[in-house]
Motif scaffolding. Structure first.
Motif, PDB file in Angstrom:
ATOM      1  N   PHE B  97      -6.685   3.461  -9.166  1.00 62.53           N
ATOM      2  CA  PHE B  97      -7.477   2.699 -10.138  1.00 62.53           C
ATOM      3  C   PHE B  97      -6.947   1.282 -10.362  1.00 62.53           C
ATOM      4  CE2 PHE B  97      -8.482   6.989 -12.442  1.00 62.53           C
ATOM      5  CZ  PHE B  97      -9.113   7.449 -11.301  1.00 62.53           C
ATOM      6  N   PHE B  98      -5.803   0.965  -9.738  1.00 65.54           N
ATOM      7  CA  PHE B  98      -5.335  -0.429  -9.800  1.00 65.54           C
ATOM      8  C   PHE B  98      -6.383  -1.364  -9.230  1.00 65.54           C
ATOM      9  CE2 PHE B  98      -1.036   1.154 -10.569  1.00 65.54           C
ATOM     10  CZ  PHE B  98      -0.619   0.230 -11.501  1.00 65.54           C
ATOM     11  N   GLY B  99      -7.211  -0.826  -8.319  1.00 70.89           N
ATOM     12  CA  GLY B  99      -8.282  -1.653  -7.774  1.00 70.89           C
ATOM     13  C   GLY B  99      -9.165  -2.243  -8.847  1.00 70.89           C
ATOM     14  N   VAL B 100      -9.323  -1.528  -9.948  1.00 65.11           N
ATOM     15  CA  VAL B 100     -10.221  -1.985 -11.011  1.00 65.11           C
ATOM     16  C   VAL B 100      -9.577  -3.104 -11.840  1.00 65.11           C
ATOM     17  CG1 VAL B 100     -11.654  -1.211 -12.939  1.00 65.11           C
ATOM     18  CG2 VAL B 100     -11.115   0.383 -11.101  1.00 65.11           C
ATOM     19  N   GLN B 104      -5.082  -8.418 -13.932  1.00 66.55           N
ATOM     20  CA  GLN B 104      -4.241  -8.465 -15.126  1.00 66.55           C
ATOM     21  C   GLN B 104      -2.783  -8.169 -14.784  1.00 66.55           C
ATOM     22  OE1 GLN B 104      -5.076  -9.442 -18.252  1.00 66.55           O
ATOM     23  NE2 GLN B 104      -7.077  -9.976 -17.435  1.00 66.55           N
ATOM     24  N   LEU B 105      -2.573  -7.482 -13.690  1.00 63.09           N
ATOM     25  CA  LEU B 105      -1.212  -7.181 -13.284  1.00 63.09           C
ATOM     26  C   LEU B 105      -0.635  -8.301 -12.421  1.00 63.09           C
ATOM     27  CD1 LEU B 105       0.960  -4.973 -13.417  1.00 63.09           C
ATOM     28  CD2 LEU B 105       0.104  -4.170 -11.213  1.00 63.09           C
ATOM     29  N   TYR B 106      -1.312  -8.622 -11.317  1.00 62.40           N
ATOM     30  CA  TYR B 106      -0.630  -9.492 -10.355  1.00 62.40           C
ATOM     31  C   TYR B 106      -0.821 -10.979 -10.613  1.00 62.40           C
ATOM     32  CZ  TYR B 106      -4.163 -10.897  -6.800  1.00 62.40           C
ATOM     33  OH  TYR B 106      -5.190 -11.468  -6.116  1.00 62.40           O
ATOM     34  N   ASN B 107      -1.960 -11.353 -11.204  1.00 64.94           N
ATOM     35  CA  ASN B 107      -2.098 -12.765 -11.570  1.00 64.94           C
ATOM     36  C   ASN B 107      -1.540 -13.064 -12.953  1.00 64.94           C
ATOM     37  OD1 ASN B 107      -3.224 -14.211  -9.424  1.00 64.94           O
ATOM     38  ND2 ASN B 107      -5.233 -13.298  -9.814  1.00 64.94           N
ATOM     39  N   GLN B 108      -1.509 -12.063 -13.799  1.00 64.46           N
ATOM     40  CA  GLN B 108      -1.091 -12.290 -15.178  1.00 64.46           C
ATOM     41  C   GLN B 108       0.347 -11.787 -15.393  1.00 64.46           C
ATOM     42  OE1 GLN B 108      -3.297 -14.152 -16.598  1.00 64.46           O
ATOM     43  NE2 GLN B 108      -5.080 -13.716 -15.332  1.00 64.46           N
ATOM     44  N   ALA B 109       0.495 -10.494 -15.658  1.00 68.59           N
ATOM     45  CA  ALA B 109       1.799  -9.959 -16.082  1.00 68.59           C
ATOM     46  C   ALA B 109       2.932 -10.331 -15.126  1.00 68.59           C
ATOM     47  CB  ALA B 109       1.705  -8.443 -16.229  1.00 68.59           C
ATOM     48  N   ALA B 110       2.684 -10.207 -13.812  1.00 73.86           N
ATOM     49  CA  ALA B 110       3.759 -10.426 -12.845  1.00 73.86           C
ATOM     50  C   ALA B 110       4.253 -11.871 -12.856  1.00 73.86           C
ATOM     51  CB  ALA B 110       3.270 -10.048 -11.443  1.00 73.86           C
ATOM     52  N   SER B 141      -5.780   9.560  -4.039  1.00 68.97           N
ATOM     53  CA  SER B 141      -4.641  10.149  -3.312  1.00 68.97           C
ATOM     54  C   SER B 141      -3.685   9.143  -2.695  1.00 68.97           C
ATOM     55  CB  SER B 141      -5.168  11.039  -2.168  1.00 68.97           C
ATOM     56  OG  SER B 141      -6.081  11.990  -2.638  1.00 68.97           O
ATOM     57  N   GLN B 142      -3.921   7.860  -2.926  1.00 68.77           N
ATOM     58  CA  GLN B 142      -3.170   6.874  -2.153  1.00 68.77           C
ATOM     59  C   GLN B 142      -1.730   6.695  -2.658  1.00 68.77           C
ATOM     60  OE1 GLN B 142      -5.955   3.290  -1.196  1.00 68.77           O
ATOM     61  NE2 GLN B 142      -6.860   4.356  -2.917  1.00 68.77           N
ATOM     62  N   ALA B 143      -0.875   6.313  -1.695  1.00 65.48           N
ATOM     63  CA  ALA B 143       0.496   5.895  -2.017  1.00 65.48           C
ATOM     64  C   ALA B 143       0.494   4.373  -1.859  1.00 65.48           C
ATOM     65  CB  ALA B 143       1.483   6.565  -1.071  1.00 65.48           C
ATOM     66  N   ILE B 144      -0.023   3.710  -2.865  1.00 63.25           N
ATOM     67  CA  ILE B 144      -0.427   2.307  -2.742  1.00 63.25           C
ATOM     68  C   ILE B 144       0.694   1.329  -3.120  1.00 63.25           C
ATOM     69  CG2 ILE B 144      -1.422   2.080  -5.075  1.00 63.25           C
ATOM     70  CD1 ILE B 144      -3.297   1.113  -1.894  1.00 63.25           C
ATOM     71  N   TYR B 145       1.889   1.856  -3.414  1.00 63.31           N
ATOM     72  CA  TYR B 145       2.959   1.009  -3.968  1.00 63.31           C
ATOM     73  C   TYR B 145       3.442  -0.147  -3.104  1.00 63.31           C
ATOM     74  CZ  TYR B 145       5.068   4.976  -1.595  1.00 63.31           C
ATOM     75  OH  TYR B 145       5.336   5.965  -0.701  1.00 63.31           O
ATOM     76  N   PRO B 146       3.307  -0.115  -1.764  1.00 59.01           N
ATOM     77  CA  PRO B 146       3.776  -1.301  -1.032  1.00 59.01           C
ATOM     78  C   PRO B 146       3.070  -2.575  -1.495  1.00 59.01           C
ATOM     79  CG  PRO B 146       3.463   0.516   0.481  1.00 59.01           C
ATOM     80  CD  PRO B 146       2.879   0.948  -0.838  1.00 59.01           C
ATOM     81  N   ILE B 147       1.838  -2.435  -1.970  1.00 55.87           N
ATOM     82  CA  ILE B 147       1.116  -3.608  -2.488  1.00 55.87           C
ATOM     83  C   ILE B 147       1.862  -4.200  -3.682  1.00 55.87           C
ATOM     84  CG2 ILE B 147      -0.975  -4.256  -3.765  1.00 55.87           C
ATOM     85  CD1 ILE B 147      -2.578  -2.534  -1.898  1.00 55.87           C
ATOM     86  N   PHE B 148       2.399  -3.359  -4.525  1.00 56.18           N
ATOM     87  CA  PHE B 148       3.122  -3.872  -5.708  1.00 56.18           C
ATOM     88  C   PHE B 148       4.427  -4.533  -5.285  1.00 56.18           C
ATOM     89  CE2 PHE B 148       1.283   0.286  -7.445  1.00 56.18           C
ATOM     90  CZ  PHE B 148       0.055  -0.295  -7.673  1.00 56.18           C
ATOM     91  N   ALA B 149       5.087  -3.904  -4.308  1.00 52.93           N
ATOM     92  CA  ALA B 149       6.378  -4.454  -3.862  1.00 52.93           C
ATOM     93  C   ALA B 149       6.193  -5.842  -3.246  1.00 52.93           C
ATOM     94  CB  ALA B 149       7.022  -3.509  -2.855  1.00 52.93           C
ATOM     95  N   ALA B 273       3.219   6.261   2.572  1.00 55.13           N
ATOM     96  CA  ALA B 273       2.230   5.184   2.557  1.00 55.13           C
ATOM     97  C   ALA B 273       1.786   4.853   3.980  1.00 55.13           C
ATOM     98  CB  ALA B 273       2.812   3.946   1.885  1.00 55.13           C
ATOM     99  N   THR B 274       0.688   4.123   4.073  1.00 54.44           N
ATOM    100  CA  THR B 274       0.197   3.707   5.384  1.00 54.44           C
ATOM    101  C   THR B 274       1.156   2.683   5.993  1.00 54.44           C
ATOM    102  OG1 THR B 274      -1.233   2.149   4.229  1.00 54.44           O
ATOM    103  CG2 THR B 274      -2.214   4.218   4.906  1.00 54.44           C
TER     104      THR B 274
END
Lengths: 323, 337
Positions: B97-100, B104-110, B141-149, B273-274
């Motif tokens: 759901f980070f897609g939604v 707010q996370l990557y342009n703002q908080a980060a 079901s995704q292991a989407i964390y590399p995007i955050f890293a 992850a992929t």
């Protein structure tokens, strides 16, 4: 009553198929044979049936995680749907989508959706296709009361108004966003008024009443097909089951659910009214019940026995393959 | 020492921190559950996985805040509250759901700390559920964390056991930058010895799960226990395998990994992850760059394929790495001459 007997029977059969599909699916899920998640549409059948009665294969719908009923109403083959919810090789999405991502583009069914609020912008895109091509096709977004609070949905409504697109936003207000009640999660409590404020006609109807949904949708499709822009319809129809199968529903009372089953069953309400107002009889409907049950049981049994995907299928369909 | 599941350990970490610091609040979908319903039995719910059960009863509606289904607003509210001094824990039910709400996370908080010239960062934790294994299909079901890293300013935590989950979460809550805390849905029931009292595990400190001198396996999240399983089985064949769990992928404990590589010269990196632009690639590349002189075999990656996660359980079982695939990779780097 301004319906032919054939139309009435078709509407009833559609709703009975929906009920049977989910009840049998639930039985299989409980038995551990059906993988993934199962979201029941029981109690909301009149919405999908009343809406899709106005649509052809060339019109579009974008659905929700609670999407089996929408598929049936849009004309997806029950056999192919059953194969997909069992994640079999020959399912509509070859087992890769499952219940929450079931789609049948040939039928204008643009997918169930596991992202809450994901359908509305997609439906706007399909409406853009219809408008750009100059057809009179319409595009329906099914949106739950939970999804009604998503920014994606607000943006989609505004864009549809701005571009005057043939989109119809059908809100299925079933009382609960997962485990949170609509009285808590929806600020004004009035989804239709909120949609209306975007600048489109906004209906609010009893979603357990097939005829009320049908009438509202008749007006909506006429409006949208004639190029006047989007419409919204809020349909109120509480769900009978939990958010997903396995949800213990500690937030509801047994009495509420029993009351719904007794007094707000859209299928029984339809049947009683039609018998009172037309020449159709109990035995006409009993015959449809029996036929539907057999049809759905057979489809589910065949799906259960059908072959699984091959391991190599894991790697296919990530991209188009060019020769 | 009491046994706790990872679910209980995470719950316990939040409970202890909320008792200690009144500025820690919890916000998300159904973190209480039952609001606005005929039965307001919030003790019974606590999220779809029961991870936050009981927190509403102890801390009340001012600090355990149920939201509508409204991911952008949850993320933004947490970021804004953090910018103004609170320590929010936001729960994003499924990481998909980070897609939604990614803006707010990557342009703002980060970026707050950097773009505001160091005035203030967002001391927030986003707890989210990751991973395949439940047949939940491509969007759950995704292991989407590399995007955050990939994003400067975010820290990313990936606990593999209940003990680590508790210590890492307490540390994350006290950290002054935004932390994405990734909980694997298939680990919630795993039990471990977990102390009742509060303790912290620093971010950026790997755990050597298993010593070994022939091959180094760097495994992430749920892959750690599969790597241990593979390593134990290979012991009988005379292959001594070290297993390293980085525990946080950003920051990444490079030294612990390189120390082991120096001894073994042979490496397998395992991630669910992929594979493209992934942590597995990042770790492999780091080892090749910084540990090149130690290497005696090409670094091998064991990951999911470059596909979405299929709904079919048959295909899903092929998707995530297994102990057998990890074993095969260990044997192949061991045999390389």
């Amino acid at each position: 009553m301004d319906f032919s007997e054939q139309e009435l029977k078709t509407a009833y059969r559609t709703m009975r198929h929906m009920r049977n599909f989910d009840e049998i699916g639930r039985r299989e899920f409980m038995a551990g044979t059906l993988p993934g998640f199962m979201h029941m549409y029981c109690g909301e059948e009149a919405i999908g049936a009343g809406v899709c009665a106005h649509l052809s294969d060339e019109d579009y719908i974008a659905s929700t995680h609670r999407g089996h009923g929408h598929c049936i109403a849009k004309g997806c083959a029950i056999e192919d749907m059953a194969l997909e919810i069992f994640c079999r090789q020959d399912g509509l999405c070859h087992g890769k989508g499952g219940s929450m991502h079931i789609a049948d583009l040939k039928k204008g069914m643009l997918g169930a959706n596991a992202i809450v609020g994901g359908s509305a912008p997609l439906a706007v895109g399909a409406a853009l296709t219809a408008k750009t091509r100059g057809t009179d096709k319409v595009s329906i977004a099914f949106i739950g009361d939970g999804a009604s609070n998503q920014g994606t949905v607000f943006e989609a409504m505004n864009l549809a108004v701005v571009l005057k697109l043939p989109a119809i936003f059908v809100y299925e207000n079933n009382g609960y966003a997962e485990m949170t009640g609509v009285d808590y999660h929806c600020g004004s409590g009035d989804i239709a008024a909120r949609a209306g404020a975007f600048g489109m006609p906004a209906h609010k109807v009893d979603g357990t009443d097939y005829f009320a949904v049908y009438e509202a949708m008749a007006e909506a499709t006429q409006h949208a097909r004639s190029g006047k822009g989007p419409v919204s319809i809020e349909c109120i129809a509480p769900r009978w089951y939990g958010h997903f199968e396995g949800d213990p529903q500690s937030y509801r009372t047994k009495e509420e659910i029993a009351d719904l089953e007794k007094n707000r069953d859209p299928i029984l309400l339809f049947r009683d009214r039609v018998i009172a107002e037309t020449g159709l009889t109990q035995s006409d409907f009993d015959a449809i019940d029996a036929e539907s049950l057999e049809h759905v049981e057979k489809a589910m049994a065949a799906a259960k026995a059908a072959p699984q995907p091959e391991p190599a299928d894991l790697l296919t369909d990530v991209y188009e393959v060019y020769d | 020492m009491p046994q706790m599941t990872m679910r209980e350990a995470i719950n316990h970490a939040m409970r202890l921190e909320m008792r200690r610091d009144p500025e820690v609040i919890l916000i998300g979908e159904d973190v209480a559950g039952g609001r606005g319903c005929p039965v307001d039995d919030v003790e019974a719910a606590g999220g779809v996985m029961g991870v936050t059960a009981g927190l509403f009863n102890e801390f009340g509606e001012a600090r355990v805040i149920d939201t509508p289904i409204t991911e952008s607003a949850i993320m933004g509210a947490a970021a804004g509250a953090a910018l103004t001094g609170m320590r929010p824990i936001a729960e994003l039910m499924f990481a998909d759901f980070f897609g939604v709400c990614f803006d707010q996370l990557y342009n703002q908080a980060a970026k707050f700390r950097y773009m505001f010239g160091g005035q203030q960062g967002a001391a927030m934790v986003v707890r989210t559920m990751i991973g395949a294994g439940m047949g939940s299909g491509p969007q759950h079901s995704q292991a989407i964390y590399p995007i955050f890293a990939h994003i400067p300013g975010l820290k990313v935590v990936l606990p593999s056991c209940a003990y680590d989950a508790k210590g890492l979460l307490i540390q994350s809550i006290r950290d002054n930058d935004p932390v994405i805390f990734c909980e694997h849905k298939m680990l919630y029931g795993d039990k471990d010895e977990v102390p009742e009292e509060s303790y912290q595990i620093p971010l950026g400190q790997a755990r050597v799960v298993r010593e070994g001198s022939d091959v180094t396996v760097v495994a992430l999240g749920r892959m750690v226990k599969l790597a241990v399983e593979a390593a134990e089985a290979l012991e009988e064949k005379g292959i001594s395998t070290a297993v390293i769990d980085p525990r946080t992928i950003s920051p990444l404990d490079v030294d612990t990994i390189l120390d082991s590589v120096e001894e073994t010269g042979r490496v397998v990196v395992v991630d669910e992850a992929t594979p493209m632009c992934s942590m597995a690639s990042e770790i492999a590349s780091m080892i090749v760059s910084d540990g090149f002189s130690s290497l005696r075999a090409p670094v091998k990656k064991v990951t999911a394929p470059h596909t979405p996660v299929p709904a079919s359980p048959v295909l899903e079982a092929e998707y995530a790495p297994t102990a057998a695939r990890i074993s095969a990779a260990i044997e192949s780097v061991y045999a390389y001459r």
